[in-house]
Design an enzyme around this catalytic site. Structure first.
Site, PDB file in Angstrom:
ATOM      1  N   ASP A 178       0.845  -1.200   0.000  1.00 49.60           N
ATOM      2  CA  ASP A 178       0.000   0.000   0.000  1.00 49.60           C
ATOM      3  C   ASP A 178       0.883   1.254   0.000  1.00 49.60           C
ATOM      4  O   ASP A 178       2.093   1.198   0.297  1.00 49.60           O
ATOM      5  CB  ASP A 178      -0.860  -0.043   1.276  1.00 49.60           C
ATOM      6  CG  ASP A 178      -2.183   0.681   1.140  1.00 49.60           C
ATOM      7  OD1 ASP A 178      -2.314   1.500   0.213  1.00 49.60           O
ATOM      8  OD2 ASP A 178      -3.075   0.439   1.975  1.00 49.60           O
TER       9      ASP A 178
ATOM     10  N   ASP B  35     -11.002   1.947  -3.226  1.00 47.45           N
ATOM     11  CA  ASP B  35     -11.568   1.680  -1.899  1.00 47.45           C
ATOM     12  C   ASP B  35     -13.086   1.786  -1.950  1.00 47.45           C
ATOM     13  O   ASP B  35     -13.761   1.380  -1.008  1.00 47.45           O
ATOM     14  CB  ASP B  35     -11.028   2.684  -0.868  1.00 47.45           C
ATOM     15  CG  ASP B  35      -9.677   2.254  -0.326  1.00 47.45           C
ATOM     16  OD1 ASP B  35      -9.286   1.102  -0.554  1.00 47.45           O
ATOM     17  OD2 ASP B  35      -9.005   3.078   0.324  1.00 47.45           O
TER      18      ASP B  35
HETATM   19  C1  DGJ Z   1      -5.881   1.760   2.001  1.00 40.49           C
HETATM   20  C2  DGJ Z   1      -6.300   0.563   1.194  1.00 40.49           C
HETATM   21  O1  DGJ Z   1      -6.850   0.964  -0.021  1.00 40.49           O
HETATM   22  C3  DGJ Z   1      -7.264  -0.281   2.016  1.00 40.49           C
HETATM   23  O2  DGJ Z   1      -7.703  -1.385   1.265  1.00 40.49           O
HETATM   24  C4  DGJ Z   1      -6.591  -0.728   3.278  1.00 40.49           C
HETATM   25  O3  DGJ Z   1      -5.534  -1.605   2.978  1.00 40.49           O
HETATM   26  C5  DGJ Z   1      -6.078   0.481   4.055  1.00 40.49           C
HETATM   27  N1  DGJ Z   1      -5.252   1.326   3.240  1.00 40.49           N
HETATM   28  C6  DGJ Z   1      -5.296   0.046   5.273  1.00 40.49           C
HETATM   29  O4  DGJ Z   1      -4.738   1.098   5.946  1.00 40.49           O
END
Ligand code: DGJ
Length: 708
Positions: A450, A513
């Site tokens: 991430d 997301d």
């Molecule tokens: C952002 C990601 O897009 C989410 O799926 C998740 O992994 C969060 N970060 C975790 O902090």
């Protein structure tokens, strides 16, 4: 041969199966663009027009279509390169010095050598031809062979010329939670600029251009290019005063400077480009096939369960094990432990950088969870965010100088974190060794990498906008060499990192997301123009959706997510027996159809109804799928007609509709179509079809194939 050279007038004709692209060298040594379109056969038929100035205010260099216009002389148009020499000279005057041809298996490569007329500054223009995919690729390598440094202030990887005005330009816009919002706009006078200035890719625009002449999915001319880079890019499209349209892609000149030391060279990111005279569908199919067969790691992607939306940071081993058991019961193949497992990570403000297992959450180590997951015969995945550090983390206490910062300024936090300075070798070493340590110690099959904030305060170096992402590429490439079974997922606060640069480095990509099944339809539709379905991770999540607050039936949520690489992100411990039963059935069906979804050709079908049906087809060999969605039904609506595409006209296909099987010729299914009437809001259907006499087992669970 895909590259033909006419030595007589030094014309280079690059050809794929059905397209050609040509340029030549004129008597001034300029590399002049000559042609881009349907396939030609003979380079000697192409003429180098004699150019004269339109007026003293419209000089020759301004109207000359050049492959790689530089800043210098009487050129006021977009330039690909601006360099400053040690003596302060700020223009480049290039001369053509020859070419080389090379063959790499099925791919031919042409390199044109250019050199500055005064300085030992070399420019090599590289062109590769992928005949079977109707695609080409170009890039430029700049090399300083002088004894003094040269500063590069602008480097776009090439210029494209389209000899028309009034084209349509399409790309995406958006922000976190609303990535991939497709837009189309007319190119008028002046420039259209799309760019990223954030370092960590972007949720806004994507590094590509699509220019079309009133094309549809299946007709009309389409010219496109995609940059193979995830850092700061810029793309410029400009309709000139002389009846043509220019397009460029490359490194963003915003806050950019690259010091090229004596002896150093630098390769600009490549542009993958192509032309279709059969609309957007041919572009999509060529790019998808190329991505699947030549860019991405082969193999089908597993059905995953990710615990993020179920537990967020409140991770504990016992609950994760319970989730793993439930995920297995539903049919998941991979269990991914997301954020919150390490350091003092109880929220966004601590833990990043301290990549050791939190003892309170995992008193017997991570092994306890991993053993449980493996005992269930599932693969295990782990979330990391290695480019970042929290101010409270021990890593930052030990190495405050490892972040991007200016000594005289307060360092910016965003999501409570700083960005590590990956231009520093010791930081690269730390990230590599930390990740290697985790992968060596634990039995990990999947890493979700991430990156949750943009870069700022970039120290004194102005090239980090490209060196940062190249360091990430390099670290991941080396990790994959050492741990070849591990799949890497790229995520940047959702869908902030998807482009043709990262596509070959990572294996799986988090699309957004925003997991609202309805919003996802338009996100996925836009995504599909360039990026392959296998690269589109899609989760089923709980309702009301945390972002949209919508409540959507579970079957619609599954169908929407089954259009990509299926994942489940619900709190499955709260599932009702009905939810469990439906999930088991949907996941089993997904495994059957997975080879078609992930490796078939994808079609965005027309919807002739005034009601907003979303209709998509997947076709692989003799088997196909139709996905239909009706998010909202209007009173009095009468359904739609689905005209399939890509079938054999004379073959007969059996369509397995919910009302029973219907067998018709490919011709009839494509021309006349099938009536389809969904009822109520959030209605959806997944309708398989098979060619009659198909030797392929229709939708056998065993044909789900193995996953990587
Ligand atoms: C952002 C990601 O897009 C989410 O799926 C998740 O992994 C969060 N970060 C975790 O902090």
């Amino acid at each position: 041969m895909s590259i033909a050279v006419s030595r007589e007038n030094e014309v280079f004709l690059l050809s794929t199966k059905s397209t050609s692209y040509a340029f030549g060298i004129d008597d001034q040594g300029l590399v002049r663009h000559l042609y881009w379109g349907r396939r030609l056969e003979r380079p000697e038929e192409l003429e180098m027009p004699v150019l004269t100035e339109v007026s003293t205010n419209d000089p020759v260099l301004e109207i000359t279509p050049e492959e790689f216009p530089v800043y210098g002389g009487l050129r006021y148009k977009e330039h690909c390169l601006k360099a400053t020499f040690a003596d302060g000279t700020r223009e480049v005057v290039y001369r053509y010095c020859g070419y080389e041809l090379a063959q790499h298996e099925t791919v031919q490569e042409l390199v044109l050598h250019l050199k500055d007329a005064h300085y030992d500054f070399l420019l090599d223009l590289h062109y590769k031809v992928y005949p079977d995919y109707d695609l080409m690729e170009r890039s430029v390598v700049v090399q300083n062979q002088s004894a003094q440094p040269i500063t590069i202030q602008q480097l776009h990887s090439g210029q494209f010329h389209i000899p028309y005005e009034g084209l349509n330009f399409s790309n995406v816009h958006g922000h976190w939670g609303a990535e991939q919002q497709r837009f189309v706009q007319k190119v008028g006078y002046g420039a259209i600029v799309i760019e990223n200035r954030r370092g960590i890719s972007t949720h806004n625009h994507n590094p590509y251009f699509i220019l079309d002449r009133d094309a549809t999915e299946t007709s009309g001319e389409v010219y496109f290019g995609a940059l193979r880079m995830s850092g700061n890019f810029s793309g410029v499209v400009r309709q000139t005063q002389y009846g043509e349209t220019l397009a460029q892609l490359g490194l963003n000149p915003h806050d950019f400077a690259l010091e090229l030391q004596p002896g150093q060279s630098f390769e600009a990111p490549a542009i993958l480009y192509g032309y279709s005279h059969r609309g957007f569908e041919a572009m999509t199919h060529n790019l998808h096939r190329f991505a699947r067969q030549r860019v991405m790691r082969p193999g089908l992607r597993p059905v995953l369960y990710n615990s993020w939306e179920a537990t967020e940071f409140a991770v504990n081993c016992a609950e994760q094990i319970k989730l793993a058991h439930k995920a297995k019961e539903l049919g998941a193949e991979l269990f991914v432990l997301d954020d919150g497992w390490f350091g003092q990570r109880h929220g966004i403000d601590n833990g990043l950088g301290d990549w050791y297992v939190n003892q309170d959450k995992f008193p017997h180590g991570l092994e306890e969870l991993i053993d449980a997951v493996k005992g269930l015969d599932m693969k295990f995945g782990l979330w990391v965010e290695p480019e970042m550090v929290n101010p409270k983390a021990q890593l930052y206490q030990d190495h405050p100088d490892w972040i991007y910062h200016f000594d005289t300024r307060t360092s910016d936090t965003s999501r409570g974190q700083y960005v590590l300075n990956l231009a520093k070798e010791e930081v690269q070493r730390f990230v590599y060794e930390t990740m290697d340590g985790l992968l060596t110690r634990y039995d990990i099959d999947y890493i979700k990498w991430d990156a949750n904030r943009p870069i700022s305060q970039t120290c004194l170096r102005q090239d980090i906008w490209v060196t940062h992402i190249r360091a990430v590429y390099d670290i991941v490439t080396r990790l994959k060499q050492k741990h070849p079974h591990v799949l890497f997922e790229a995520c940047a606060s959702g869908g902030g990192r998807i482009d043709y640069g990262i596509l070959g480095i990572f294996d799986d990509f988090w699309t957004s997301d925003n997991t609202d099944a309805c919003d996802r339809l338009s996100i996925q539709d836009a995504y599909s123009y360039l990026y392959p379905i296998k690269a589109m991770r899609a989760w089923v999540t709980d309702c009301p959706n945390f972002l949209s607050q919508r409540v959507i039936p579970l079957s619609f949520r599954y169908h929407s997510a089954m259009m990509g690489s299926l994942g489940i992100g619900c709190n499955i411990l709260k599932f009702t027996p009905q939810d469990v039963a439906l999930s088991r059935q949907m996941i089993a069906q997904y495994k059957e159809i997975r080879p078609i979804v992930q490796e078939g050709d994808f079609y965005r079908l027309d919807n002739p109804s005034p009601n907003r049906y979303f209709l998509y087809e997947y076709l692989k060999g003799e088997q196909g799928l139709l996905f239909a969605f009706l998010p909202q039904s209007r009173v009095g609506h009468r359904g739609t007609t689905v005209r399939l595409r890509g079938l054999e006209e004379d073959a007969r296909y059996t369509v397995h509709t919910p009302q029973g099987d219907v067998t018709k010729s490919g011709r009839c299914l494509m021309q006349c179509g099938l009536p389809l009437h969904l009822h109520g809001d959030y209605a959806s259907a997944l309708i398989p079809f098979t060619k009659e006499g198909s030797s392929e087992t229709p939708f056998d669970t065993q044909s789900g194939g193995s996953t990587t």
